[in-house]
Design a protein around this motif. Structure first.
Motif, mmCIF file in Angstrom:
data_model
loop_
_atom_site.group_PDB
_atom_site.id
_atom_site.type_symbol
_atom_site.label_atom_id
_atom_site.label_comp_id
_atom_site.label_asym_id
_atom_site.label_seq_id
_atom_site.Cartn_x
_atom_site.Cartn_y
_atom_site.Cartn_z
ATOM 1 N N GLY A 39 7.920 -2.642 0.591
ATOM 2 C CA GLY A 39 6.616 -2.276 -0.094
ATOM 3 C C GLY A 39 7.015 -1.857 -1.373
ATOM 4 N N GLY A 40 5.936 -0.776 -1.842
ATOM 5 C CA GLY A 40 4.875 -0.341 -1.095
ATOM 6 C C GLY A 40 5.449 0.689 -0.016
ATOM 7 N N THR A 41 4.660 0.855 1.031
ATOM 8 C CA THR A 41 5.015 1.836 2.155
ATOM 9 C C THR A 41 4.637 1.080 3.481
ATOM 10 O OG1 THR A 41 4.714 3.786 0.846
ATOM 11 C CG2 THR A 41 4.876 4.044 3.068
ATOM 12 N N PRO A 42 5.272 0.290 4.044
ATOM 13 C CA PRO A 42 4.894 -0.413 5.204
ATOM 14 C C PRO A 42 4.500 0.739 6.333
ATOM 15 C CG PRO A 42 6.959 -1.443 4.445
ATOM 16 C CD PRO A 42 6.759 -0.309 3.695
ATOM 17 N N GLY A 63 6.828 12.778 -8.029
ATOM 18 C CA GLY A 63 5.589 12.482 -7.513
ATOM 19 C C GLY A 63 5.660 11.928 -6.067
ATOM 20 N N ARG A 64 6.675 12.418 -5.394
ATOM 21 C CA ARG A 64 6.735 11.952 -3.944
ATOM 22 C C ARG A 64 5.736 12.602 -3.167
ATOM 23 N NH1 ARG A 64 9.437 7.305 -3.194
ATOM 24 N NH2 ARG A 64 10.036 7.865 -1.104
ATOM 25 N N ILE A 65 5.251 12.271 -2.007
ATOM 26 C CA ILE A 65 4.222 12.664 -1.256
ATOM 27 C C ILE A 65 4.710 13.577 -0.088
ATOM 28 C CG2 ILE A 65 2.347 10.998 -1.482
ATOM 29 C CD1 ILE A 65 3.254 10.080 1.366
ATOM 30 N N PHE A 108 0.825 -1.353 -0.057
ATOM 31 C CA PHE A 108 0.196 -0.107 0.092
ATOM 32 C C PHE A 108 0.875 1.126 -0.042
ATOM 33 C CE2 PHE A 108 -2.410 -3.171 2.633
ATOM 34 C CZ PHE A 108 -3.016 -3.425 1.842
ATOM 35 N N CYS A 109 0.335 2.321 -0.926
ATOM 36 C CA CYS A 109 0.986 3.610 -0.916
ATOM 37 C C CYS A 109 -0.071 4.495 -0.823
ATOM 38 C CB CYS A 109 1.824 3.553 -2.255
ATOM 39 S SG CYS A 109 3.474 2.703 -1.783
ATOM 40 N N VAL A 110 0.162 5.772 -0.380
ATOM 41 C CA VAL A 110 -0.575 6.868 -0.059
ATOM 42 C C VAL A 110 -1.225 7.227 -1.644
ATOM 43 C CG1 VAL A 110 -0.902 9.369 0.387
ATOM 44 C CG2 VAL A 110 0.283 7.860 1.912
ATOM 45 N N LYS A 111 -0.229 7.169 -2.433
ATOM 46 C CA LYS A 111 -0.335 7.633 -3.873
ATOM 47 C C LYS A 111 0.706 7.204 -4.638
ATOM 48 C CE LYS A 111 0.756 11.545 -6.334
ATOM 49 N NZ LYS A 111 2.107 11.368 -6.818
ATOM 50 N N LYS A 112 0.705 6.767 -5.769
ATOM 51 C CA LYS A 112 1.778 6.095 -6.605
ATOM 52 C C LYS A 112 2.771 7.255 -7.228
ATOM 53 C CE LYS A 112 2.616 2.193 -8.631
ATOM 54 N NZ LYS A 112 3.083 1.034 -7.816
ATOM 55 N N CYS A 113 4.273 6.853 -6.903
ATOM 56 C CA CYS A 113 5.124 7.891 -7.571
ATOM 57 C C CYS A 113 5.210 7.760 -9.025
ATOM 58 C CB CYS A 113 6.342 7.496 -6.805
ATOM 59 S SG CYS A 113 6.496 7.883 -4.823
ATOM 60 N N ASP A 114 5.540 8.735 -9.726
ATOM 61 C CA ASP A 114 5.604 8.747 -11.179
ATOM 62 C C ASP A 114 6.325 7.839 -12.085
ATOM 63 O OD1 ASP A 114 3.426 10.704 -10.825
ATOM 64 O OD2 ASP A 114 4.452 12.333 -11.862
ATOM 65 N N TYR A 115 7.364 7.357 -11.033
ATOM 66 C CA TYR A 115 8.682 6.605 -11.776
ATOM 67 C C TYR A 115 8.215 4.945 -11.458
ATOM 68 C CZ TYR A 115 10.432 7.054 -7.202
ATOM 69 O OH TYR A 115 10.364 7.230 -5.793
ATOM 70 N N CYS A 116 7.139 4.705 -10.416
ATOM 71 C CA CYS A 116 7.316 3.483 -9.849
ATOM 72 C C CYS A 116 6.708 2.386 -10.651
ATOM 73 C CB CYS A 116 6.872 3.660 -8.384
ATOM 74 S SG CYS A 116 6.326 2.165 -7.504
ATOM 75 N N ASP A 117 7.269 1.260 -10.544
ATOM 76 C CA ASP A 117 6.397 0.114 -11.238
ATOM 77 C C ASP A 117 6.510 -1.197 -10.206
ATOM 78 O OD1 ASP A 117 9.059 -0.924 -11.162
ATOM 79 O OD2 ASP A 117 8.563 -2.027 -13.095
ATOM 80 N N PHE A 118 6.523 -0.913 -8.975
ATOM 81 C CA PHE A 118 6.586 -1.949 -7.911
ATOM 82 C C PHE A 118 4.992 -2.143 -7.599
ATOM 83 C CE2 PHE A 118 10.283 0.117 -5.556
ATOM 84 C CZ PHE A 118 11.217 -0.366 -6.270
ATOM 85 N N LEU A 119 4.839 -3.207 -7.032
ATOM 86 C CA LEU A 119 3.323 -3.718 -6.796
ATOM 87 C C LEU A 119 2.917 -2.815 -5.703
ATOM 88 C CD1 LEU A 119 0.922 -5.820 -7.429
ATOM 89 C CD2 LEU A 119 2.217 -7.353 -5.972
ATOM 90 N N SER A 120 2.277 -1.834 -5.980
ATOM 91 C CA SER A 120 1.826 -1.048 -4.875
ATOM 92 C C SER A 120 0.667 -0.236 -5.228
ATOM 93 C CB SER A 120 2.961 -0.338 -4.487
ATOM 94 O OG SER A 120 3.287 0.984 -5.142
ATOM 95 N N PHE A 121 -0.306 0.047 -4.198
ATOM 96 C CA PHE A 121 -1.295 0.931 -4.730
ATOM 97 C C PHE A 121 -2.171 1.521 -3.274
ATOM 98 C CE2 PHE A 121 -1.605 -3.655 -4.883
ATOM 99 C CZ PHE A 121 -2.656 -3.700 -3.877
ATOM 100 N N ALA A 169 10.359 2.858 5.614
ATOM 101 C CA ALA A 169 9.469 4.037 5.829
ATOM 102 C C ALA A 169 9.556 5.190 4.951
ATOM 103 C CB ALA A 169 9.758 4.654 7.470
ATOM 104 N N ASN A 170 8.306 5.730 4.650
ATOM 105 C CA ASN A 170 8.241 6.981 3.772
ATOM 106 C C ASN A 170 7.812 8.302 4.732
ATOM 107 O OD1 ASN A 170 8.096 7.887 1.517
ATOM 108 N ND2 ASN A 170 6.345 7.026 0.661
ATOM 109 N N PRO A 171 8.648 9.267 4.380
ATOM 110 C CA PRO A 171 8.415 10.683 5.048
ATOM 111 C C PRO A 171 7.077 11.001 4.864
ATOM 112 C CG PRO A 171 10.537 10.691 3.929
ATOM 113 C CD PRO A 171 9.913 9.484 3.513
HETATM 114 S S1 SF4 Z 1 6.607 5.188 -2.373
HETATM 115 FE FE1 SF4 Z 1 8.119 3.466 -3.179
HETATM 116 S S2 SF4 Z 1 6.678 1.776 -3.540
HETATM 117 FE FE2 SF4 Z 1 5.142 3.694 -3.145
HETATM 118 S S3 SF4 Z 1 4.666 4.405 -5.257
HETATM 119 FE FE3 SF4 Z 1 6.585 5.631 -4.431
HETATM 120 S S4 SF4 Z 1 8.249 4.160 -5.178
HETATM 121 FE FE4 SF4 Z 1 6.583 3.221 -5.479
#
Ligand code: SF4
Length: 408
Positions: free
Chosen positions: A62-65, A133-135, A12-25, A96-98
């Protein structure tokens, strides 16, 4: 006891970053809760059939644990501890994501036993963070970095990225120097890769082709500049006391990420969660990637309901492999594939591969398989054999793709 690493995927991620192709949403609270319950079920299932294993590291990725409710994260960790034998002092990392961590959560992580934090910063320039596209902003990163230190974390990794659109060498060095000033124990520095299916692919794919062809680019730094950024990363971090131990990874002495070193040395690992992959007894497994199927499947894992004697019998029969209805693919590696993996994963590390380990694993000396390849690369100044180890030289690392191809 045979060693095992555990990877837990939080998609799970708050929102998808613009460069990311990981399995996250993104996901709502209900989905997160159901996913947590499914994960715990999967963990208990493997715990019941892998009693002979000792867990040496756990990695929440992740994702964003850190976006998952911290109480859920602690419950998942507790389920692992209850289900497996954990080695004393095992490395337990969480990404962890800031912008997603509160002080309460940070304290909980630490109290629960997480002893390594990996923070996705990417850049200290807010305009670059926005473009990616980072949050979060750099200030938000600084807040959670300080908070982590105050809560007691003494092993922190910071992720950085180079080769960003519009990035100059000076701008990258500003980020790098600011990170160095913070003195994290570990720095991972990756070059941007333009992945298919991402917004970046739509925006920059032509530039990407030009960059790789050594042509003049419009948005991305030139091939020469990205190479210089990489070389400067190596020299600045070395100067600051970090040891490069893998293409993109640098650590203070003794603080390499044990979990990742395990991947590159082909230690057995169990991946749990959506799309997670595992390597157990030379069989590679991948979990399904549909969250609906995953949650349903985990709740229906059969082995848990078996009577104790049957469970034991199943363990005996399946000692060489693990089974669950959550697997999308299962591939038993041939000896040739194992040898190739041993080489291309091992040669990513600066320490390279051990001749003794090759012999132990495959029953023949490394020269009997790769003697002529090694001679050729040695003559070209790309490979060295020293103190029982085979590794790429600096020139070899710059031409890693070419070198690896020789071993395939
Ligand atoms: S936080 Fe990490 S996993 Fe989530 S969308 Fe951004 S790059 Fe992808």
């Amino acid at each position: 006891m045979k060693e095992l690493e555990i990877y837990v995927h939080i998609p799970f991620c708050v929102k998808k970053c613009d460069y990311c192709d990981f399995l996250s949403f993104p996901a709502n609270e209900k989905t997160q809760r159901e996913y947590k319950n499914a994960l715990i079920q999967e963990i208990r299932h493997y715990g019941s059939i892998m009693k002979e294993r000792e867990v040496t590291s756990i990695f929440f990725g992740g994702g964003t644990p850190s976006w998952l409710d911290c109480d859920y994260l602690v419950q998942i960790l507790e389920a692992i501890k209850e289900s497996f034998t954990i080695r004393k002092g095992a490395e337990i990392t969480m990404e962890a994501n800031p912008g997603t961590v509160t002080e309460r959560a940070m304290k909980k992580y630490f109290q629960a036993g997480i002893n390594r934090l990996s923070i996705g910063l990417q850049s200290t320039n807010d305009d670059e963070l926005k473009l990616l596209g980072r949050i979060h902003t750099y200030d938000q990163f600084l807040k959670i970095y300080t908070m982590a230190r105050e809560c007691g974390f003494t092993n922190i990794n910071v992720d950085l990225m180079s080769g960003l659109p519009y990035q100059t060498i000076d701008k990258f060095l500003k980020s790098l120097n600011e990170v160095i000033r913070l003195k994290p124990e570990h720095v991972s520095s990756y070059s941007l890769i333009i992945e298919k299916g991402t917004p970046f692919y739509e925006r920059y794919r032509f530039d990407d082709v030009k960059q790789h062809a050594g042509m003049e680019t419009e948005y991305l730094p030139s091939e020469d500049d990205t190479y210089r950024m990489y070389k400067l990363t190596q020299s600045y971090l070395k100067e600051a006391g970090y040891m490069q131990y893998e293409t993109s990874n640098f650590a203070k002495k003794g603080l390499e990420c044990k979990h990742n070193v395990g991947y590159w040395t082909r230690k057995d690992y169990l991946g749990v969660g959506l799309g997670a992959s595992s390597l157990i007894n030379n069989i590679r497994y991948s979990n399904i990637t549909s969250i609906y199927d995953y949650v349903m499947g985990a709740m229906n894992i059969q082995l848990l309901e078996m009577p104790e004697e049957e469970k034991l019998e199943a363990q005996k029969q399946k000692l060489q492999s693990i089974y669950s209805n959550l697997h999308e693919s299962v591939h038993s590696l041939s000896v040739k594939e194992q040898i190739e993996e041993f080489m291309f994963l091992g040669l990513r590390m600066n320490a390279g591969v051990s001749r003794d380990e090759f012999q132990e694993n495959f029953g023949v000396p490394i020269e009997s398989t790769y003697g002529s390849v090694m001679d050729k690369l040695k003559k070209e100044g790309l490979l060295k054999v020293q103190a029982g180890r085979v590794f790429l030289t600096d020139k070899g690392s710059d031409l890693a793709n070419y070198c690896m191809a020789q071993f395939m």
